[in-house]
Design a protein around this motif. Structure first.
Motif, PDB file in Angstrom:
ATOM      1  N   ALA A  66     -55.032 -12.327   9.837  1.00  0.00           N
ATOM      2  CA  ALA A  66     -55.277 -13.644  10.438  1.00  0.00           C
ATOM      3  C   ALA A  66     -56.268 -13.464  11.569  1.00  0.00           C
ATOM      4  O   ALA A  66     -56.087 -12.607  12.433  1.00  0.00           O
ATOM      5  CB  ALA A  66     -53.981 -14.268  10.949  1.00  0.00           C
ATOM      6  N   LYS A  67     -57.329 -14.264  11.563  1.00  0.00           N
ATOM      7  CA  LYS A  67     -58.323 -14.244  12.631  1.00  0.00           C
ATOM      8  C   LYS A  67     -57.995 -15.361  13.599  1.00  0.00           C
ATOM      9  O   LYS A  67     -57.995 -16.537  13.245  1.00  0.00           O
ATOM     10  CB  LYS A  67     -59.721 -14.427  12.050  1.00  0.00           C
ATOM     11  N   ILE A  68     -57.677 -15.003  14.862  1.00  0.00           N
ATOM     12  CA  ILE A  68     -57.197 -15.992  15.832  1.00  0.00           C
ATOM     13  C   ILE A  68     -58.219 -16.279  16.921  1.00  0.00           C
ATOM     14  O   ILE A  68     -57.998 -17.170  17.741  1.00  0.00           O
ATOM     15  CB  ILE A  68     -55.867 -15.525  16.464  1.00  0.00           C
ATOM     16  N   ALA A  69     -59.316 -15.550  16.962  1.00  0.00           N
ATOM     17  CA  ALA A  69     -60.350 -15.824  17.964  1.00  0.00           C
ATOM     18  C   ALA A  69     -61.668 -15.240  17.479  1.00  0.00           C
ATOM     19  O   ALA A  69     -61.694 -14.228  16.789  1.00  0.00           O
ATOM     20  CB  ALA A  69     -59.987 -15.245  19.326  1.00  0.00           C
ATOM     21  N   GLU A  70     -62.763 -15.918  17.866  1.00  0.00           N
ATOM     22  CA  GLU A  70     -64.098 -15.439  17.521  1.00  0.00           C
ATOM     23  C   GLU A  70     -65.022 -15.692  18.699  1.00  0.00           C
ATOM     24  O   GLU A  70     -65.212 -16.833  19.117  1.00  0.00           O
ATOM     25  CB  GLU A  70     -64.630 -16.145  16.279  1.00  0.00           C
ATOM     26  N   ALA A  95     -63.347  -1.586  20.899  1.00  0.00           N
ATOM     27  CA  ALA A  95     -62.220  -2.440  20.509  1.00  0.00           C
ATOM     28  C   ALA A  95     -60.917  -1.944  21.121  1.00  0.00           C
ATOM     29  O   ALA A  95     -60.819  -0.807  21.611  1.00  0.00           O
ATOM     30  CB  ALA A  95     -62.103  -2.476  18.988  1.00  0.00           C
ATOM     31  N   GLN A  96     -59.916  -2.799  21.098  1.00  0.00           N
ATOM     32  CA  GLN A  96     -58.582  -2.470  21.590  1.00  0.00           C
ATOM     33  C   GLN A  96     -57.559  -2.848  20.531  1.00  0.00           C
ATOM     34  O   GLN A  96     -57.742  -3.836  19.821  1.00  0.00           O
ATOM     35  CB  GLN A  96     -58.264  -3.200  22.896  1.00  0.00           C
ATOM     36  N   ILE A  97     -56.480  -2.073  20.458  1.00  0.00           N
ATOM     37  CA  ILE A  97     -55.417  -2.340  19.486  1.00  0.00           C
ATOM     38  C   ILE A  97     -54.077  -2.257  20.190  1.00  0.00           C
ATOM     39  O   ILE A  97     -53.863  -1.365  21.027  1.00  0.00           O
ATOM     40  CB  ILE A  97     -55.489  -1.341  18.297  1.00  0.00           C
ATOM     41  N   GLU A  98     -53.187  -3.184  19.889  1.00  0.00           N
ATOM     42  CA  GLU A  98     -51.868  -3.197  20.522  1.00  0.00           C
ATOM     43  C   GLU A  98     -50.896  -3.965  19.641  1.00  0.00           C
ATOM     44  O   GLU A  98     -51.270  -4.893  18.926  1.00  0.00           O
ATOM     45  CB  GLU A  98     -51.943  -3.852  21.905  1.00  0.00           C
ATOM     46  N   TRP A  99     -49.619  -3.553  19.710  1.00  0.00           N
ATOM     47  CA  TRP A  99     -48.561  -4.274  19.006  1.00  0.00           C
ATOM     48  C   TRP A  99     -48.293  -5.587  19.725  1.00  0.00           C
ATOM     49  O   TRP A  99     -48.409  -5.671  20.956  1.00  0.00           O
ATOM     50  CB  TRP A  99     -47.289  -3.435  18.969  1.00  0.00           C
ATOM     51  N   THR A 100     -47.921  -6.611  18.979  1.00  0.00           N
ATOM     52  CA  THR A 100     -47.661  -7.911  19.590  1.00  0.00           C
ATOM     53  C   THR A 100     -46.495  -8.599  18.891  1.00  0.00           C
ATOM     54  O   THR A 100     -46.332  -8.494  17.674  1.00  0.00           O
ATOM     55  CB  THR A 100     -48.905  -8.813  19.527  1.00  0.00           C
ATOM     56  N   THR A 101     -45.679  -9.259  19.691  1.00  0.00           N
ATOM     57  CA  THR A 101     -44.586 -10.087  19.176  1.00  0.00           C
ATOM     58  C   THR A 101     -44.751 -11.538  19.610  1.00  0.00           C
ATOM     59  O   THR A 101     -43.981 -12.397  19.181  1.00  0.00           O
ATOM     60  CB  THR A 101     -43.231  -9.559  19.677  1.00  0.00           C
ATOM     61  N   GLU A 102     -45.756 -11.800  20.462  1.00  0.00           N
ATOM     62  CA  GLU A 102     -45.955 -13.152  20.981  1.00  0.00           C
ATOM     63  C   GLU A 102     -46.899 -13.966  20.113  1.00  0.00           C
ATOM     64  O   GLU A 102     -46.790 -15.191  20.060  1.00  0.00           O
ATOM     65  CB  GLU A 102     -46.514 -13.078  22.408  1.00  0.00           C
ATOM     66  N   LYS A 103     -47.841 -13.322  19.436  1.00  0.00           N
ATOM     67  CA  LYS A 103     -48.844 -14.055  18.671  1.00  0.00           C
ATOM     68  C   LYS A 103     -48.327 -14.493  17.304  1.00  0.00           C
ATOM     69  O   LYS A 103     -48.946 -15.332  16.658  1.00  0.00           O
ATOM     70  CB  LYS A 103     -50.089 -13.181  18.473  1.00  0.00           C
ATOM     71  N   GLU A 122     -60.584 -11.650  17.756  1.00  0.00           N
ATOM     72  CA  GLU A 122     -59.216 -11.131  17.697  1.00  0.00           C
ATOM     73  C   GLU A 122     -58.681 -11.286  16.279  1.00  0.00           C
ATOM     74  O   GLU A 122     -58.833 -12.346  15.662  1.00  0.00           O
ATOM     75  CB  GLU A 122     -58.309 -11.875  18.683  1.00  0.00           C
ATOM     76  N   PHE A 123     -58.055 -10.230  15.787  1.00  0.00           N
ATOM     77  CA  PHE A 123     -57.490 -10.211  14.451  1.00  0.00           C
ATOM     78  C   PHE A 123     -56.039  -9.761  14.526  1.00  0.00           C
ATOM     79  O   PHE A 123     -55.686  -8.915  15.363  1.00  0.00           O
ATOM     80  CB  PHE A 123     -58.264  -9.251  13.531  1.00  0.00           C
ATOM     81  N   LEU A 124     -55.201 -10.320  13.658  1.00  0.00           N
ATOM     82  CA  LEU A 124     -53.821  -9.876  13.499  1.00  0.00           C
ATOM     83  C   LEU A 124     -53.681  -9.264  12.108  1.00  0.00           C
ATOM     84  O   LEU A 124     -54.126  -9.843  11.120  1.00  0.00           O
ATOM     85  CB  LEU A 124     -52.838 -11.046  13.645  1.00  0.00           C
ATOM     86  N   SER A 136     -44.483 -14.755  14.669  1.00  0.00           N
ATOM     87  CA  SER A 136     -43.050 -14.531  14.477  1.00  0.00           C
ATOM     88  C   SER A 136     -42.780 -13.489  13.398  1.00  0.00           C
ATOM     89  O   SER A 136     -41.637 -13.091  13.196  1.00  0.00           O
ATOM     90  CB  SER A 136     -42.357 -15.850  14.107  1.00  0.00           C
ATOM     91  N   ARG A 137     -43.828 -13.046  12.723  1.00  0.00           N
ATOM     92  CA  ARG A 137     -43.649 -12.025  11.699  1.00  0.00           C
ATOM     93  C   ARG A 137     -43.385 -10.659  12.325  1.00  0.00           C
ATOM     94  O   ARG A 137     -43.675 -10.423  13.494  1.00  0.00           O
ATOM     95  CB  ARG A 137     -44.896 -11.946  10.808  1.00  0.00           C
ATOM     96  N   LYS A 138     -42.830  -9.778  11.500  1.00  0.00           N
ATOM     97  CA  LYS A 138     -42.555  -8.421  11.956  1.00  0.00           C
ATOM     98  C   LYS A 138     -43.756  -7.529  11.645  1.00  0.00           C
ATOM     99  O   LYS A 138     -44.565  -7.808  10.786  1.00  0.00           O
ATOM    100  CB  LYS A 138     -41.303  -7.870  11.271  1.00  0.00           C
ATOM    101  N   ASN A 139     -43.825  -6.412  12.362  1.00  0.00           N
ATOM    102  CA  ASN A 139     -44.837  -5.372  12.142  1.00  0.00           C
ATOM    103  C   ASN A 139     -46.244  -5.947  12.283  1.00  0.00           C
ATOM    104  O   ASN A 139     -47.077  -5.858  11.384  1.00  0.00           O
ATOM    105  CB  ASN A 139     -44.680  -4.728  10.761  1.00  0.00           C
ATOM    106  N   VAL A 140     -46.532  -6.560  13.416  1.00  0.00           N
ATOM    107  CA  VAL A 140     -47.833  -7.179  13.651  1.00  0.00           C
ATOM    108  C   VAL A 140     -48.523  -6.466  14.807  1.00  0.00           C
ATOM    109  O   VAL A 140     -47.908  -6.225  15.853  1.00  0.00           O
ATOM    110  CB  VAL A 140     -47.687  -8.679  13.990  1.00  0.00           C
ATOM    111  N   PHE A 141     -49.769  -6.079  14.618  1.00  0.00           N
ATOM    112  CA  PHE A 141     -50.565  -5.603  15.741  1.00  0.00           C
ATOM    113  C   PHE A 141     -51.884  -6.358  15.790  1.00  0.00           C
ATOM    114  O   PHE A 141     -52.343  -6.923  14.798  1.00  0.00           O
ATOM    115  CB  PHE A 141     -50.791  -4.086  15.717  1.00  0.00           C
ATOM    116  N   GLN A 142     -52.467  -6.386  16.988  1.00  0.00           N
ATOM    117  CA  GLN A 142     -53.668  -7.179  17.255  1.00  0.00           C
ATOM    118  C   GLN A 142     -54.839  -6.256  17.554  1.00  0.00           C
ATOM    119  O   GLN A 142     -54.704  -5.265  18.259  1.00  0.00           O
ATOM    120  CB  GLN A 142     -53.425  -8.109  18.443  1.00  0.00           C
TER     121      GLN A 142
END
Length: 468
Positions: free
Chosen positions: A84-88, A137-145, A161-163, A147-153
């Motif tokens: 999912a692309k959430i920002a450009e 680039a930067q990579i990090e786990w996220t639970t706020e962006k 920004e990509f999920l 509700s799915r499990k195993n998501v990193f940004q």
């Protein structure tokens, strides 16, 4: 030279057709030799020369063909993931999940829309994948962006920004480590440490040892000054690093504290999401003003509303009300824009749900659960009463006012159709929940409803007689 001589020379080609054809054949042969001339690249004697394809489409799509055919000389990972692309470019986009064939190819990520078989058939169409540069680039786990499990940004240097997500936890850990390793290998300045090999052409000589002899363009006069400045800066760069660090330390030490910013009004503490004790201390009361206003307004015009607290109000209007409260603007709940009483009740429930620590504090949760499990009813009531009396003053007073209000709602059950059990189902998960999810959500929900129902039933015994 007379006219007859000129005429003979002009007509001579027609008189010698064999000589003209030999000349054409010679020119054609020379063109063929020129078109077949290979790039002047010095090859390594230990490696045999590879056949070079001269079709432009083959050069532009060889990466996709290698990946699909299983020949992945530069590819580290490839798999179907949800993207999912959430920002450009720093601009937020609407989140839309899509299954994508993701390829980690050295310094970039490639996203293919079609499946592998479709990609094979679409090679002729010239379709290109979406490419994400991992420089800076930067990579990090996220639970706020999500509700799915195993998501990193993944946040790129350009602000996109990509999920990425998958149900396979082990696979996502592997992807996270591989992408992070790729980002780290590029360096913090976004420059890849690679060999000095440039693209070869028919006019450049490049060897595999890192020595190149490209044609150097003459520097334009207007750029010479900037070039000299860059060379001077790079020469003294190591000496300036300590100076930059010292200036940064001074800047950080001179920053105003959070308390100073709050005193100046630059940073304001919000009402929603604020700790109950901190909010009451700021307002110099033991019950938040917003809670008092809501309860008073509901009792004035909403006690007989059908499904009060059970029916949801318009979420957009509730968020608008929340914004006004957080901005500490003067609030008038009798205004026509808050005419729907379910908007007020929805905002009140949202206030309690967004408390960092619920109205029943985390340290009391297990104690209340143990008390509600007591077999003897009178002993159960006394245990709950003792725990309520031990609550902090803001929690105790707010709880007392709220439950007194809920008793008034239940008294009008014939009009609003809200019984004690119905109120308990609504406010049980809203007022108390465990600090850590232990996997017993269904069991906890039963106890939460029972605790609220008991306090409502035994209000006078637990809080004492009311003043009314």
């Amino acid at each position: 030279m007379d006219v007859q001589t000129v005429s003979n020379k002009l007509s001579s080609p027609r008189q010698n057709p064999g000589a003209v054809q030999m000349r054409i054949k010679s020119i054609t042969a020379n063109c063929d030799r020129l078109s077949q001339t290979k790039s002047m690249v010095m090859t390594d004697p230990g490696h045999p020369a590879k056949a070079v394809s001269r079709h432009r489409r083959n050069h532009s799509q060889h990466n996709l063909a290698d990946i699909i055919a299983g020949e992945k000389p530069d590819t580290e990972k490839c798999e179907y993931l949800n993207k999912a692309k959430i920002a450009e470019g720093g601009k937020k986009l609407r989140k839309n999940w899509a299954s994508t064939w993701v390829v980690l190819d050295g310094k970039k990520l490639l996203f293919y829309k079609e499946s592998k078989q479709q990609a094979l058939t679409n090679l002729k169409t010239g379709c290109k994948p979406e490419s994400v540069d991992l420089y800076g680039a930067q990579i990090e786990w996220t639970t706020e962006k999500s509700s799915r499990k195993n998501v990193f940004q993944i946040t790129t240097g350009s602000g996109s920004e990509f999920l990425l997500q998958s149900e396979k936890q082990a696979s996502m850990f592997s992807w996270h480590d591989a992408i992070k390793k790729a980002i780290d290998s590029l360096g913090t300045d976004g420059k890849l440490l690679h060999s000095n090999i440039r693209k070869s052409s028919s006019t450049e000589l490049v060897n595999r040892c890192g020595e190149s002899s490209p044609a150097v363009k003459e520097t334009k006069p207007e750029h010479r000054r900037s070039l000299i400045f860059k060379l001077t800066y790079s020469a003294s760069d190591s000496g300036d690093k300590n100076g930059v660090k010292n200036r940064l330390k001074k800047f950080i030490s001179r920053r105003p504290s959070m308390k100073t910013l709050q005193e100046k009004g630059i940073i304001r503490d919000q009402v929603f999401g604020c700790h109950l004790a901190a909010l009451c201390k700021r307002e110099e009361t033991t019950i938040p003003n917003f809670v008092r206003q809501c309860l008073k307004n509901i009792e004035e015009r909403g006690l007989e509303a059908d499904g009060i607290y059970r029916v949801s109000g318009n979420l957009a209007t509730i968020q608008k009300l929340r914004f006004l409260v957080d901005q500490e603007e003067k609030l008038n709940l009798d205004d026509s824009q808050w005419e729907d009483i379910h908007v007020v009740t929805g905002a009140l429930k949202m206030f309690f749900r967004e408390l960092p620590e619920p109205l029943f504090p985390f340290c009391f949760f297990e104690l209340f659960v143990e008390a509600i499990q007591t077999q003897d009813y009178q002993q159960r009531v006394q245990s709950i009463k003792k725990l309520v009396s031990q609550l902090p003053k803001p929690n105790h007073d707010t709880m007392k006012l709220l439950f007194r209000h809920l008793q008034k709602i239940i008294a009008k059950a014939s009009e609003n159709l809200m019984s004690t059990q119905g109120i308990s189902i609504v406010f049980g998960p809203t007022l108390l929940w465990p600090q850590f999810d232990t996997g017993n959500m269904a069991v906890h929900m039963v106890y939460q409803n029972q605790i609220v129902e008991l306090i409502l039933t035994e209000y006078s015994e637990i809080f004492g007689p009311t003043d009314e």
